[in-house]
Design a protein around this motif. Structure first.
Motif, PDB file in Angstrom:
ATOM      1  N   ARG A  83     -54.263 -23.862 -36.345  1.00 26.80           N
ATOM      2  CA  ARG A  83     -53.279 -22.793 -36.537  1.00 26.80           C
ATOM      3  C   ARG A  83     -51.853 -23.325 -36.391  1.00 26.80           C
ATOM      4  O   ARG A  83     -50.955 -22.952 -37.149  1.00 26.80           O
ATOM      5  N   LEU A  84     -51.635 -24.209 -35.415  1.00 27.41           N
ATOM      6  CA  LEU A  84     -50.299 -24.772 -35.233  1.00 27.41           C
ATOM      7  C   LEU A  84     -49.893 -25.640 -36.420  1.00 27.41           C
ATOM      8  O   LEU A  84     -48.714 -25.648 -36.822  1.00 27.41           O
ATOM      9  N   LEU A  85     -50.837 -26.376 -37.002  1.00 26.67           N
ATOM     10  CA  LEU A  85     -50.547 -27.170 -38.200  1.00 26.67           C
ATOM     11  C   LEU A  85     -50.160 -26.270 -39.367  1.00 26.67           C
ATOM     12  O   LEU A  85     -49.215 -26.566 -40.119  1.00 26.67           O
ATOM     13  N   LEU A  86     -50.880 -25.163 -39.502  1.00 23.41           N
ATOM     14  CA  LEU A  86     -50.570 -24.207 -40.571  1.00 23.41           C
ATOM     15  C   LEU A  86     -49.171 -23.616 -40.356  1.00 23.41           C
ATOM     16  O   LEU A  86     -48.380 -23.497 -41.303  1.00 23.41           O
ATOM     17  N   ASN A  87     -48.886 -23.239 -39.112  1.00 22.86           N
ATOM     18  CA  ASN A  87     -47.555 -22.695 -38.821  1.00 22.86           C
ATOM     19  C   ASN A  87     -46.465 -23.722 -39.110  1.00 22.86           C
ATOM     20  O   ASN A  87     -45.386 -23.382 -39.618  1.00 22.86           O
ATOM     21  N   ASN A  88     -46.733 -24.993 -38.790  1.00 23.31           N
ATOM     22  CA  ASN A  88     -45.752 -26.042 -39.020  1.00 23.31           C
ATOM     23  C   ASN A  88     -45.471 -26.213 -40.514  1.00 23.31           C
ATOM     24  O   ASN A  88     -44.321 -26.426 -40.921  1.00 23.31           O
ATOM     25  N   GLU A  89     -46.515 -26.133 -41.345  1.00 21.73           N
ATOM     26  CA  GLU A  89     -46.337 -26.225 -42.794  1.00 21.73           C
ATOM     27  C   GLU A  89     -45.493 -25.067 -43.321  1.00 21.73           C
ATOM     28  O   GLU A  89     -44.773 -25.208 -44.314  1.00 21.73           O
ATOM     29  N   GLN A  90     -45.577 -23.910 -42.642  1.00 20.86           N
ATOM     30  CA  GLN A  90     -44.811 -22.732 -43.041  1.00 20.86           C
ATOM     31  C   GLN A  90     -43.437 -22.661 -42.387  1.00 20.86           C
ATOM     32  O   GLN A  90     -42.713 -21.675 -42.524  1.00 20.86           O
ATOM     33  N   GLY A  91     -43.071 -23.743 -41.666  1.00 18.97           N
ATOM     34  CA  GLY A  91     -41.764 -23.784 -41.040  1.00 18.97           C
ATOM     35  C   GLY A  91     -41.667 -23.007 -39.746  1.00 18.97           C
ATOM     36  O   GLY A  91     -40.560 -22.672 -39.302  1.00 18.97           O
ATOM     37  N   ARG A  92     -42.804 -22.734 -39.110  1.00 20.42           N
ATOM     38  CA  ARG A  92     -42.810 -21.968 -37.861  1.00 20.42           C
ATOM     39  C   ARG A  92     -43.139 -22.900 -36.695  1.00 20.42           C
ATOM     40  O   ARG A  92     -43.870 -23.877 -36.835  1.00 20.42           O
ATOM     41  N   THR A  93     -42.599 -22.575 -35.531  1.00 23.18           N
ATOM     42  CA  THR A  93     -42.858 -23.355 -34.323  1.00 23.18           C
ATOM     43  C   THR A  93     -43.408 -22.435 -33.231  1.00 23.18           C
ATOM     44  O   THR A  93     -43.438 -21.214 -33.386  1.00 23.18           O
ATOM     45  N   CYS A  94     -43.812 -23.043 -32.107  1.00 27.36           N
ATOM     46  CA  CYS A  94     -44.396 -22.276 -31.000  1.00 27.36           C
ATOM     47  C   CYS A  94     -43.815 -22.770 -29.674  1.00 27.36           C
ATOM     48  O   CYS A  94     -43.710 -23.982 -29.441  1.00 27.36           O
ATOM     49  N   LEU A  95     -43.420 -21.824 -28.826  1.00 31.10           N
ATOM     50  CA  LEU A  95     -42.897 -22.146 -27.503  1.00 31.10           C
ATOM     51  C   LEU A  95     -43.733 -21.452 -26.446  1.00 31.10           C
ATOM     52  O   LEU A  95     -43.853 -20.224 -26.441  1.00 31.10           O
ATOM     53  N   LEU A  96     -44.332 -22.247 -25.553  1.00 27.80           N
ATOM     54  CA  LEU A  96     -45.109 -21.727 -24.432  1.00 27.80           C
ATOM     55  C   LEU A  96     -44.292 -21.865 -23.150  1.00 27.80           C
ATOM     56  O   LEU A  96     -43.867 -22.974 -22.798  1.00 27.80           O
ATOM     57  N   ILE A  97     -44.044 -20.750 -22.456  1.00 29.97           N
ATOM     58  CA  ILE A  97     -43.299 -20.756 -21.206  1.00 29.97           C
ATOM     59  C   ILE A  97     -44.241 -20.327 -20.081  1.00 29.97           C
ATOM     60  O   ILE A  97     -44.871 -19.273 -20.161  1.00 29.97           O
ATOM     61  N   ILE A  98     -44.330 -21.152 -19.036  1.00 30.25           N
ATOM     62  CA  ILE A  98     -45.145 -20.823 -17.863  1.00 30.25           C
ATOM     63  C   ILE A  98     -44.214 -20.736 -16.655  1.00 30.25           C
ATOM     64  O   ILE A  98     -43.662 -21.754 -16.216  1.00 30.25           O
ATOM     65  N   ASP A  99     -44.027 -19.533 -16.146  1.00 28.28           N
ATOM     66  CA  ASP A  99     -43.187 -19.334 -14.964  1.00 28.28           C
ATOM     67  C   ASP A  99     -44.021 -19.556 -13.695  1.00 28.28           C
ATOM     68  O   ASP A  99     -45.252 -19.560 -13.744  1.00 28.28           O
ATOM     69  N   GLU A 100     -43.326 -19.743 -12.578  1.00 27.05           N
ATOM     70  CA  GLU A 100     -43.985 -19.992 -11.283  1.00 27.05           C
ATOM     71  C   GLU A 100     -44.950 -21.175 -11.361  1.00 27.05           C
ATOM     72  O   GLU A 100     -46.044 -21.163 -10.777  1.00 27.05           O
ATOM     73  N   SER A 101     -44.543 -22.217 -12.072  1.00 23.72           N
ATOM     74  CA  SER A 101     -45.443 -23.351 -12.324  1.00 23.72           C
ATOM     75  C   SER A 101     -45.782 -24.142 -11.070  1.00 23.72           C
ATOM     76  O   SER A 101     -46.710 -24.963 -11.089  1.00 23.72           O
ATOM     77  N   HIS A 102     -45.047 -23.931  -9.987  1.00 22.45           N
ATOM     78  CA  HIS A 102     -45.374 -24.635  -8.739  1.00 22.45           C
ATOM     79  C   HIS A 102     -46.694 -24.158  -8.149  1.00 22.45           C
ATOM     80  O   HIS A 102     -47.196 -24.748  -7.185  1.00 22.45           O
ATOM     81  N   HIS A 103     -47.260 -23.063  -8.723  1.00 20.01           N
ATOM     82  CA  HIS A 103     -48.573 -22.580  -8.279  1.00 20.01           C
ATOM     83  C   HIS A 103     -49.711 -23.128  -9.131  1.00 20.01           C
ATOM     84  O   HIS A 103     -50.872 -22.772  -8.907  1.00 20.01           O
ATOM     85  N   MET A 104     -49.417 -23.978 -10.094  1.00 20.08           N
ATOM     86  CA  MET A 104     -50.451 -24.515 -10.971  1.00 20.08           C
ATOM     87  C   MET A 104     -51.341 -25.490 -10.207  1.00 20.08           C
ATOM     88  O   MET A 104     -50.876 -26.237  -9.346  1.00 20.08           O
ATOM     89  N   ASN A 105     -52.634 -25.485 -10.549  1.00 13.67           N
ATOM     90  CA  ASN A 105     -53.565 -26.448  -9.956  1.00 13.67           C
ATOM     91  C   ASN A 105     -53.775 -27.626 -10.898  1.00 13.67           C
ATOM     92  O   ASN A 105     -53.263 -27.647 -12.026  1.00 13.67           O
TER      93      ASN A 105
END
Length: 400
Positions: free
Chosen positions: A112-134
């Motif tokens: 899906r990300l490759l398809l979006n890239n071909e269509q000129g679209r990008t993706c941004l993932l934001i994870i808040d409170e990341s100090h709680h990640m394992n």
């Protein structure tokens, strides 16, 4: 409430991440410019750490407001509990099937990300409170950073967290993920001058056309808050309310002090005011000594001319006109804003000893009691070394 009283269009110190109140100066200007550029060119993993209330979420909200319509945003207010939950959430947001094993989900995400890239679209993932990640979630983030097309990362990832996040990332087992960090920013507390600019900027954004806080009141709020924007907001909000209730037109030192007491920071406010008064008196004393030197020199010149030409009206007039510094050494009084910020030079008005302590200054001399410990420890070591040398010279060590 007090909007009409202070002629404001909106409340200036609400603790919500409102991009309209974003202050594009200092460290925030540099960080937001770096974030926008990184997302645009597709650098991959970005990490921002900072103390509680330092403006991390507001920064991310400002970044989101600058994104083009071709960028799909995936936002996690808190980290998932494991890698599978993260993969499933990302797949659902991208509109692909989330069933099956993690390998199959990752394959569908990549397609899906490759398809979006071909269509000129990008993706941004934001994870808040990341100090709680394992560790499992950290590994999942590392895997997502491997999704790329040539030199372009298919998914941009922004991790926001408190300073504990940096402690986690510095672990040896997370070295593979740490090597993939393209941009890393550590937000610091605002310096006193920056804090005053922050207060003034928010008031201006809220519609203030006249003075709402005195300079001394802003300095006190900056000191008590320790340079944390969220605490600045709390103190200034309560100071405005206190000023409104007493019918005042301008927030003064006593209003900020009252707000500090209500919020549990009364000792910090009192400490700053005591230091300010002491420093102001010290500088006034220095000015007095400096002012005495010039008048005394003028008097000496007049006396020399009088000795040469004899006493006369001219000499008497010169003596009468010579400046008299008496009475210039007036102590600073703690009464409202009587001892204003102008009583101190700019460096003193900007930086106090306690402000340096809050910023973790490393060149400050150790406390006196600690120096005593150092001296005692050095004395003990020297004594022990002397005893060993004495035993060696007398041959006692051979017996042992």
């Amino acid at each position: 409430m007090y909007l009409e009283h202070f002629k404001l269009r909106r409340y200036p110190f609400e603790n919500v991440p409102d991009p309209a109140f974003f202050q594009a100066t200092g460290q925030y200007k540099r960080v937001i410019a770096s974030l926008m550029n990184s997302v645009q060119v597709g650098r991959g993993l970005i990490v921002i750490s900072g103390p509680i209330g330092s403006g991390k979420t507001t920064l991310s909200q400002k970044l989101v407001n600058t994104l083009s319509q071709e960028t799909q945003l995936i936002w996690l207010a808190e980290p998932p509990k494991d890698a599978m939950e993260l993969f499933s959430f990302v797949a659902r947001e991208l509109g692909v099937e989330e069933g099956g094993s993690s390998s199959f989900i990752l394959q569908r995400i990549r397609e899906r990300l490759l398809l979006n890239n071909e269509q000129g679209r990008t993706c941004l993932l934001i994870i808040d409170e990341s100090h709680h990640m394992n560790d499992d979630v950290f590994e999942a983030v590392r895997v997502l950073t491997n999704l790329e097309q040539l030199t372009f990362k298919l998914m941009q990832i922004l991790l926001l967290g408190q300073p504990e996040l940096m402690v986690l990332l510095n672990q040896q087992k997370l070295e593979p993920l740490r090597q993939r960090i393209a941009i890393l920013h550590k937000l610091d507390r605002l310096r006193p001058g920056e804090a005053r600019e922050y207060i003034a900027s928010r008031l201006q954004t809220a519609g203030a056309n006249t003075e709402v806080f005195t300079k001394a009141a802003m300095a006190l709020a900056a000191h008590v808050s320790g340079g944390i924007p969220r605490l600045i907001n709390n103190i200034c909000q309560m100071a405005l309310q206190h000023t409104f209730e007493r019918g005042g037109d301008v927030v003064r030192v006593e209003d900020v002090k009252a707000a500090s007491v209500e919020l549990g920071y009364g000792n910090l406010a009192q400490e700053y005011l005591a230091w300010f008064k002491e420093r102001a008196n010290e500088l006034r004393s220095q000015r007095l000594k400096a002012s005495q030197a010039q008048p005394n020199a003028q008097v000496e010149q007049v006396l020399q001319r009088t000795a040469q030409s004899g006493p006369g009206a001219s000499g008497a007039a010169d003596l009468q006109a010579a400046p008299n510094p008496a009475g210039q050494d007036q102590p600073a009084e703690e009464s409202g804003d009587v001892f204003a910020m102008n009583d101190l030079p700019e460096e003193d008005a900007t930086e106090t000893p306690f402000d340096m302590q809050l910023r973790g200054a490393r060149d400050a001399p150790p406390p006196k009691s600690r120096r005593h410990v150092y001296v005692l420890a050095a004395s003990v070591l020297l004594f022990a070394a002397g005893m060993v040398y004495h035993l060696y010279r007398t041959g006692a060590l051979d017996i042992w």
